[in-house]
Every structure is written in C-alpha cells, then in structure tokens.
Design an enzyme around this catalytic site. Structure first.
Site, mmCIF file in Angstrom:
data_model
loop_
_atom_site.group_PDB
_atom_site.id
_atom_site.type_symbol
_atom_site.label_atom_id
_atom_site.label_comp_id
_atom_site.label_asym_id
_atom_site.label_seq_id
_atom_site.Cartn_x
_atom_site.Cartn_y
_atom_site.Cartn_z
ATOM 1 C CG ASP A 115 39.553 35.076 30.653
ATOM 2 O OD1 ASP A 115 38.705 35.951 31.065
ATOM 3 O OD2 ASP A 115 40.775 35.568 30.547
ATOM 4 N NE ARG A 150 42.404 41.203 41.151
ATOM 5 C CZ ARG A 150 42.316 41.766 39.861
ATOM 6 N NH1 ARG A 150 41.485 41.438 38.872
ATOM 7 N NH2 ARG A 150 43.214 42.726 39.579
ATOM 8 C CD GLN A 165 41.508 37.603 38.260
ATOM 9 O OE1 GLN A 165 40.998 38.818 37.802
ATOM 10 N NE2 GLN A 165 40.828 36.957 38.993
ATOM 11 C CB CYS A 173 39.524 36.499 35.745
ATOM 12 S SG CYS A 173 39.243 36.293 34.019
ATOM 13 C CG HIS A 196 45.024 39.745 35.186
ATOM 14 N ND1 HIS A 196 45.413 40.886 35.838
ATOM 15 C CD2 HIS A 196 43.642 40.087 34.985
ATOM 16 C CE1 HIS A 196 44.212 41.614 36.095
ATOM 17 N NE2 HIS A 196 43.222 41.055 35.394
ATOM 18 N NE ARG A 254 43.271 45.971 33.302
ATOM 19 C CZ ARG A 254 42.103 45.339 33.639
ATOM 20 N NH1 ARG A 254 40.986 45.622 32.991
ATOM 21 N NH2 ARG A 254 42.351 44.482 34.503
#
Ligand code: CP
Ligand code: NVA
Length: 305
Positions: free
Chosen positions: A222, A289, A132, A261, A129, A102
């Site tokens: 988001d 996830r 995700q 998310c 991402h 990340r």
C-alpha cells in the site's frame, strides 16, 4: 442490528456467510442477473476523504440490489462545527437504512455507530479498512483456491489496510507477515489486542522484506504515506526506500500473486513491472469490492441478527 467498524466485528463463520452470498450474487451478475434483494432501501455514504473504489463500488452494489444510495461529502457538515456528530447521526439514521462512513478519525465512526440506529460500515479510517480486507481475502481465495495455511506478506506501512488484513487472515487461518522498517510496525496496543482476540493467529513482523516474501502466496503493498500523512511523505520515502515491491523482490517468490488496495504511487511502493505484471491481481481486487460489499449489504440488512 450489526455494524462493521473493524473486521473483528465479524466471526469466521459470518465472514464465510458473507463470502457465500457475495459469490452467489457475483455469479448471477456474470450471468446478467441483478437480484433486487434490497428494494427501496437507502444507503448513505458520508465521506471526509476522497474515494473512487469505496464510493462507486458501494453505490453500484446498492443499485444492483434494487436500492439507492446518496453521497454526502464535505458540504453535509459532517464532523464539523455545523452540528454535533450525535445530532447528525440521529437525524441521518431516521432517513436511511445503513451508512458507510469514511472518516479522518476512527473514533468519529464509532460515535456515529453509537447514535445512528442503523448499521454503520467503516469505509476507511486511520485504524481500519475492513471492507478492503474482506474483499482482498475473498479475491485471494478465488485466485489461489484456498487461504488457510497460506502466507500473506504485507511489505509496507503497518497501517489501516495492514491491520484489517491481519485480522481477516487471523480469523480465516492465514499466516500474516508484516515487513516494514523500524518505526512503521503495528503499535503495541494493536499487537496486544490481536493476541487477546485471536490468540491462535499467526501474525509476524520483520524488517527483512526479502526473507519475508520467500514463502508468500501473496505479496501485498500500500502507499507509504496514507491520506492525511502527506506532510510525512519525504520522511517516509526515505524510510521505505528499500521496501519497494519490485521485480527483484517478486523474483524471490515466483508463484506469489501481487496485491494492492489502490490507489498506488507507481515508482514508490511498487514498480510498473510488478503492478502491471502477470502475477498482479489488483484489478480483480478492485472489482471484488463491489461483489463483496453486495454480500455484506445483503447480510447486514437481511440476515444479520
Ligand atoms: N481501496 C480504496 O479504498 O480505494 P478508494 O480510496 O478509491 O475508495
Ligand atoms: N492506506 C491508504 C489506503 C487507501 C485506500 C490510506 O489510508 O490512504
């Protein structure tokens, strides 16, 4: 050896293969079985930004698969003046079987993948991402049965999550609509890239959120200011004020599920009533996830050529 830096690193058939492994492992997990498909394998997590879901879901997944993981935060010296990314990546790749990264910069993850010699998975960058988006569409299929021909409307910033969702939707035949204020749509370079790699994909953009949700099977949002954009927060709150996903907006698509998310800024991009309401699937999204990434790890370290 394969990496997952952006969702388009996978084909539709590969996504279906990963979904199938994830589903199988999820069913076994529900029945109390944890198949050790990756005994002795080690996953490193190199993170430059905070995380709950990505970090814990990968660590738990790796443990369930019989492997182990180690978390490397700021004190590892990654992407700092301590040593070059090339030296860091070559050394780390000699110790571990795969790396989740990340990073503040997408290019850093690409540079790591170039040198590591082991699969590198993007655990979120400014551009993408992918884990995700894969887990989201996996969840959506579980929740609504099919995604092909359906519409996912993203009400919010054309950011990392929206980009990866547009790609996964395009790959799997789902229509993607981005409803955002002027200035927060996809950038022209990404739009050109999408048209080039997925010419058949139905990806639309609008400033009219109310119209955009009417035929949605899922409404997604988001945060308005992502990690690293904190200084733009006030400006973005103003720009996005009429793009909140609230009860009035969701009343325009009563059958649609609500997705996020997480983490969420309740009272900004979404109201408590919607995120805690009967159509919200944010918790299965978060749990999946782990299931999806188990399938991804098993595929990358076992099946991928
Ligand atoms: N959705 C997500 O990636 O959450 P974290 O930032 O907590 O990992
Ligand atoms: N767009 C958000 C997603 C967090 C999972 C961010 O980049 O902060």
């Amino acid at each position: 050896m394969r990496h997952l830096i952006v969702a388009e690193d996978l084909t539709a058939a590969e996504i279906e293969a990963i979904f199938a492994i994830s589903r199988d492992l999820q069913e076994k997990y529900a029945a109390g079985r944890r198949d050790a498909l990756l005994p002795g394998r080690v996953l490193a997590l190199v993170f430059e930004k905070p995380s709950l879901r990505t970090r814990v879901s990968f660590e738990a997944a790796m443990t369930h698969l019989g492997g182990s993981s180690l978390f490397l935060g700021q004190d590892s010296g990654f992407a700092s003046s301590r040593e070059s990314i090339a030296d860091f990546g070559r050394v780390l790749g000699g110790y571990v079987d795969a790396i989740v990264c990340r990073s503040k910069s997408h290019e850093t993850i690409e540079r790591l993948a170039d040198v590591a010699g082991v699969p590198v998975i993007n655990g979120l960058s400014d551009m993408a991402h992918p884990c995700q988006a894969l887990a989201d569409i996996y969840t959506l299929r579980q929740e609504i049965g099919r995604v092909k021909g359906m519409t996912l409307t993203f009400v919010g910033d054309g950011n990392n999550v929206a980009r990866s969702l547009a790609v996964v939707c395009g790959l799997l035949g789902m229509r993607f609509v981005l409803a955002a204020p002027e200035g927060y749509h996809f950038d022209p370079a990404f739009r050109r890239h999408l048209a080039e790699i997925l010419p058949e994909a139905e990806v639309e953009e609008t400033t009219d959120a109310a119209a955009a949700v009417t035929d949605a099977a899922a409404v997604y949002t988001d945060v308005w200011a992502s990690m690293g954009q904190e200084q733009e927060r006030a400006e973005r709150q103003k720009a996005f004020a009429s793009f909140q996903v609230n009860e009035a907006l969701m009343a325009r698509c009563p059958d649609a599920v609500f997705m996020h998310c997480l983490p969420a800024r309740r009272g900004e991009e979404v109201t408590d009533g919607v995120i805690d309401g009967p159509k919200s699937i944010v918790l299965p999204q978060a749990t999946n996830r782990m299931h999806l990434q188990k399938g991804l790890l098993a595929w990358l370290l076992g099946h991928a050529e």
